[in-house]
Design a protein around this motif. Structure first.
Motif, PDB file in Angstrom:
ATOM      1  N   PHE A 205       0.850  -1.183   0.000  1.00 47.67           N
ATOM      2  CA  PHE A 205       0.000   0.000   0.000  1.00 47.67           C
ATOM      3  C   PHE A 205       0.887   1.234   0.000  1.00 47.67           C
ATOM      4  O   PHE A 205       2.076   1.154   0.280  1.00 47.67           O
ATOM      5  CB  PHE A 205      -0.963  -0.005   1.200  1.00 47.67           C
ATOM      6  N   GLN A 206       0.273   2.375  -0.340  1.00 48.04           N
ATOM      7  CA  GLN A 206       1.044   3.626  -0.416  1.00 48.04           C
ATOM      8  C   GLN A 206       1.558   4.030   0.957  1.00 48.04           C
ATOM      9  O   GLN A 206       0.880   3.844   1.965  1.00 48.04           O
ATOM     10  CB  GLN A 206       0.156   4.754  -0.948  1.00 48.04           C
ATOM     11  N   ASN A 207       2.743   4.605   0.982  1.00 48.84           N
ATOM     12  CA  ASN A 207       3.341   5.134   2.201  1.00 48.84           C
ATOM     13  C   ASN A 207       2.444   6.273   2.705  1.00 48.84           C
ATOM     14  O   ASN A 207       2.319   7.310   2.053  1.00 48.84           O
ATOM     15  CB  ASN A 207       4.746   5.641   1.862  1.00 48.84           C
ATOM     16  N   PRO A 208       1.773   6.117   3.858  1.00 49.52           N
ATOM     17  CA  PRO A 208       0.825   7.137   4.328  1.00 49.52           C
ATOM     18  C   PRO A 208       1.417   8.527   4.533  1.00 49.52           C
ATOM     19  O   PRO A 208       0.798   9.510   4.120  1.00 49.52           O
ATOM     20  CB  PRO A 208       0.274   6.561   5.633  1.00 49.52           C
ATOM     21  N   PRO A 209       2.613   8.688   5.157  1.00 48.70           N
ATOM     22  CA  PRO A 209       3.154  10.048   5.283  1.00 48.70           C
ATOM     23  C   PRO A 209       3.438  10.709   3.938  1.00 48.70           C
ATOM     24  O   PRO A 209       3.123  11.891   3.748  1.00 48.70           O
ATOM     25  CB  PRO A 209       4.445   9.853   6.090  1.00 48.70           C
ATOM     26  N   LEU A 210       3.974   9.955   2.973  1.00 51.10           N
ATOM     27  CA  LEU A 210       4.219  10.526   1.645  1.00 51.10           C
ATOM     28  C   LEU A 210       2.899  10.829   0.933  1.00 51.10           C
ATOM     29  O   LEU A 210       2.763  11.853   0.256  1.00 51.10           O
ATOM     30  CB  LEU A 210       5.063   9.578   0.791  1.00 51.10           C
ATOM     31  N   GLN A 211       1.939   9.933   1.092  1.00 54.43           N
ATOM     32  CA  GLN A 211       0.616  10.135   0.492  1.00 54.43           C
ATOM     33  C   GLN A 211      -0.030  11.401   1.056  1.00 54.43           C
ATOM     34  O   GLN A 211      -0.561  12.227   0.313  1.00 54.43           O
ATOM     35  CB  GLN A 211      -0.251   8.907   0.778  1.00 54.43           C
ATOM     36  N   ASN A 212       0.044  11.567   2.361  1.00 56.60           N
ATOM     37  CA  ASN A 212      -0.570  12.729   2.993  1.00 56.60           C
ATOM     38  C   ASN A 212       0.178  14.022   2.629  1.00 56.60           C
ATOM     39  O   ASN A 212      -0.431  15.080   2.471  1.00 56.60           O
ATOM     40  CB  ASN A 212      -0.634  12.549   4.507  1.00 56.60           C
ATOM     41  N   PHE A 213       1.503  13.928   2.488  1.00 59.85           N
ATOM     42  CA  PHE A 213       2.294  15.094   2.071  1.00 59.85           C
ATOM     43  C   PHE A 213       1.842  15.554   0.681  1.00 59.85           C
ATOM     44  O   PHE A 213       1.645  16.750   0.454  1.00 59.85           O
ATOM     45  CB  PHE A 213       3.784  14.746   2.061  1.00 59.85           C
ATOM     46  N   LYS A 214       1.637  14.595  -0.224  1.00 57.25           N
ATOM     47  CA  LYS A 214       1.164  14.936  -1.574  1.00 57.25           C
ATOM     48  C   LYS A 214      -0.220  15.580  -1.502  1.00 57.25           C
ATOM     49  O   LYS A 214      -0.505  16.555  -2.199  1.00 57.25           O
ATOM     50  CB  LYS A 214       1.116  13.687  -2.457  1.00 57.25           C
ATOM     51  N   HIS A 215      -1.095  15.044  -0.646  1.00 56.63           N
ATOM     52  CA  HIS A 215      -2.436  15.622  -0.481  1.00 56.63           C
ATOM     53  C   HIS A 215      -2.345  17.074  -0.010  1.00 56.63           C
ATOM     54  O   HIS A 215      -3.002  17.964  -0.555  1.00 56.63           O
ATOM     55  CB  HIS A 215      -3.248  14.819   0.537  1.00 56.63           C
ATOM     56  N   ALA A 216      -1.521  17.300   1.018  1.00 61.12           N
ATOM     57  CA  ALA A 216      -1.406  18.645   1.588  1.00 61.12           C
ATOM     58  C   ALA A 216      -0.811  19.622   0.578  1.00 61.12           C
ATOM     59  O   ALA A 216      -1.284  20.763   0.448  1.00 61.12           O
ATOM     60  CB  ALA A 216      -0.566  18.599   2.866  1.00 61.12           C
ATOM     61  N   LYS A 217       0.234  19.195  -0.147  1.00 58.02           N
ATOM     62  CA  LYS A 217       0.850  20.071  -1.156  1.00 58.02           C
ATOM     63  C   LYS A 217      -0.125  20.376  -2.288  1.00 58.02           C
ATOM     64  O   LYS A 217      -0.194  21.511  -2.764  1.00 58.02           O
ATOM     65  CB  LYS A 217       2.113  19.421  -1.733  1.00 58.02           C
ATOM     66  N   THR A 218      -0.891  19.389  -2.728  1.00 58.29           N
ATOM     67  CA  THR A 218      -1.875  19.598  -3.795  1.00 58.29           C
ATOM     68  C   THR A 218      -2.927  20.601  -3.341  1.00 58.29           C
ATOM     69  O   THR A 218      -3.260  21.547  -4.074  1.00 58.29           O
ATOM     70  CB  THR A 218      -2.545  18.262  -4.180  1.00 58.29           C
ATOM     71  N   LEU A 219      -3.437  20.428  -2.130  1.00 60.18           N
ATOM     72  CA  LEU A 219      -4.439  21.351  -1.596  1.00 60.18           C
ATOM     73  C   LEU A 219      -3.845  22.751  -1.430  1.00 60.18           C
ATOM     74  O   LEU A 219      -4.484  23.746  -1.794  1.00 60.18           O
ATOM     75  CB  LEU A 219      -4.967  20.826  -0.257  1.00 60.18           C
ATOM     76  N   GLN A 220      -2.631  22.822  -0.933  1.00 59.05           N
ATOM     77  CA  GLN A 220      -1.945  24.100  -0.748  1.00 59.05           C
ATOM     78  C   GLN A 220      -1.802  24.832  -2.081  1.00 59.05           C
ATOM     79  O   GLN A 220      -2.104  26.028  -2.185  1.00 59.05           O
ATOM     80  CB  GLN A 220      -0.568  23.852  -0.122  1.00 59.05           C
ATOM     81  N   ASN A 221      -1.387  24.122  -3.124  1.00 56.84           N
ATOM     82  CA  ASN A 221      -1.199  24.732  -4.446  1.00 56.84           C
ATOM     83  C   ASN A 221      -2.527  25.160  -5.065  1.00 56.84           C
ATOM     84  O   ASN A 221      -2.624  26.249  -5.635  1.00 56.84           O
ATOM     85  CB  ASN A 221      -0.467  23.777  -5.386  1.00 56.84           C
ATOM     86  N   LEU A 222      -3.546  24.318  -4.967  1.00 57.11           N
ATOM     87  CA  LEU A 222      -4.843  24.645  -5.574  1.00 57.11           C
ATOM     88  C   LEU A 222      -5.528  25.825  -4.889  1.00 57.11           C
ATOM     89  O   LEU A 222      -6.201  26.617  -5.534  1.00 57.11           O
ATOM     90  CB  LEU A 222      -5.766  23.423  -5.548  1.00 57.11           C
ATOM     91  N   LEU A 223      -5.334  25.943  -3.564  1.00 53.00           N
ATOM     92  CA  LEU A 223      -5.955  27.038  -2.821  1.00 53.00           C
ATOM     93  C   LEU A 223      -5.079  28.290  -2.798  1.00 53.00           C
ATOM     94  O   LEU A 223      -5.513  29.341  -2.329  1.00 53.00           O
ATOM     95  CB  LEU A 223      -6.279  26.606  -1.387  1.00 53.00           C
ATOM     96  N   GLY A 224      -3.840  28.166  -3.280  1.00 51.18           N
ATOM     97  CA  GLY A 224      -2.934  29.302  -3.269  1.00 51.18           C
ATOM     98  C   GLY A 224      -2.527  29.702  -1.863  1.00 51.18           C
ATOM     99  O   GLY A 224      -2.320  30.881  -1.581  1.00 51.18           O
ATOM    100  N   LEU A 225      -2.428  28.741  -0.987  1.00 51.45           N
ATOM    101  CA  LEU A 225      -2.048  29.010   0.403  1.00 51.45           C
ATOM    102  C   LEU A 225      -0.540  29.129   0.513  1.00 51.45           C
ATOM    103  O   LEU A 225       0.205  28.464  -0.210  1.00 51.45           O
ATOM    104  CB  LEU A 225      -2.541  27.893   1.320  1.00 51.45           C
ATOM    105  N   GLY A 226      -0.096  29.933   1.450  1.00 48.86           N
ATOM    106  CA  GLY A 226       1.330  30.079   1.696  1.00 48.86           C
ATOM    107  C   GLY A 226       1.860  28.898   2.472  1.00 48.86           C
ATOM    108  O   GLY A 226       1.154  27.946   2.769  1.00 48.86           O
ATOM    109  N   LEU A 227       3.132  28.979   2.795  1.00 48.17           N
ATOM    110  CA  LEU A 227       3.765  27.925   3.585  1.00 48.17           C
ATOM    111  C   LEU A 227       3.234  27.966   5.012  1.00 48.17           C
ATOM    112  O   LEU A 227       2.598  28.916   5.431  1.00 48.17           O
ATOM    113  CB  LEU A 227       5.289  28.120   3.582  1.00 48.17           C
ATOM    114  N   GLY A 228       3.540  26.909   5.735  1.00 46.41           N
ATOM    115  CA  GLY A 228       3.167  26.906   7.153  1.00 46.41           C
ATOM    116  C   GLY A 228       1.978  26.022   7.454  1.00 46.41           C
ATOM    117  O   GLY A 228       1.306  26.225   8.446  1.00 46.41           O
ATOM    118  N   LEU A 229       1.705  25.026   6.615  1.00 42.48           N
ATOM    119  CA  LEU A 229       0.629  24.089   6.907  1.00 42.48           C
ATOM    120  C   LEU A 229       1.123  22.921   7.737  1.00 42.48           C
ATOM    121  O   LEU A 229       0.449  21.920   7.855  1.00 42.48           O
ATOM    122  CB  LEU A 229       0.005  23.561   5.609  1.00 42.48           C
ATOM    123  N   GLY A 230       2.295  23.054   8.303  1.00 43.25           N
ATOM    124  CA  GLY A 230       2.832  21.946   9.097  1.00 43.25           C
ATOM    125  C   GLY A 230       3.389  20.838   8.231  1.00 43.25           C
ATOM    126  O   GLY A 230       3.428  19.696   8.629  1.00 43.25           O
TER     127      GLY A 230
END
Length: 146
Positions: free
Chosen positions: A117-142
């Motif tokens: 199965f997919q590595n959960p921390p890497l999977q979640n990192f990709k989710h957070a980065k995708t959401l960050q990019n789509l919403l145009g959010l700055g850094l600092g989402l932990g």
């Protein structure tokens, strides 16, 4: 009543009693699938969020599919609040994890059975980065490493 009559009575009533077990025999293999276990884990997280998070401060968004450069990614839970945007990946598994933190695929082992199965921390990192990019959010989402 002789043994023959008893046996015939038992055989005649058996089909009526067996029908109660048919749904169980159909349902059991479904309940044991990774898909169902994943859905059950997500339902538990949804229930916990509804029960324990203040509905005024936190808003739960479930099962979100977002576009990425290489296709799409599916996020189990997004929790939005004035404290931040939280991306939660749910895994409902048992057994041993025989992998390292940097591997793209992890291996679940239960006795002699293995499942990748997919590595959960890497999977979640990709989710957070995708959401960050789509919403145009700055850094600092932990996000670790930034």
């Amino acid at each position: 009543m002789d043994v023959g009559q008893l046996f015939n009575t038992l055989l005649n009533s058996l089909p009526n009693q067996v029908w109660y077990f048919v749904p169980l025999f159909i349902l059991l293999p479904i309940l044991r699938t990774p898909w169902f276990k994943g859905k059950a884990g997500e339902a538990m997280v949804n229930l916990a969020a509804k029960l324990f998070l203040d509905k005024i401060r936190y808003h739960l968004i479930k099962n979100v599919t977002l576009p990425t450069e290489d296709g799409t990614t599916q996020i189990d839970h997004i929790i939005v609040s004035r404290y931040g945007v939280f991306v939660v990946e749910t895994k409902n598994m048992k057994g041993w994890n025989c992998s390292s933190a940097k591997q793209r695929q992890w291996t679940q082992k239960i006795i002699k059975h293995s499942r990748r199965f997919q590595n959960p921390p890497l999977q979640n990192f990709k989710h957070a980065k995708t959401l960050q990019n789509l919403l145009g959010l700055g850094l600092g989402l932990g996000l670790g490493g930034e």
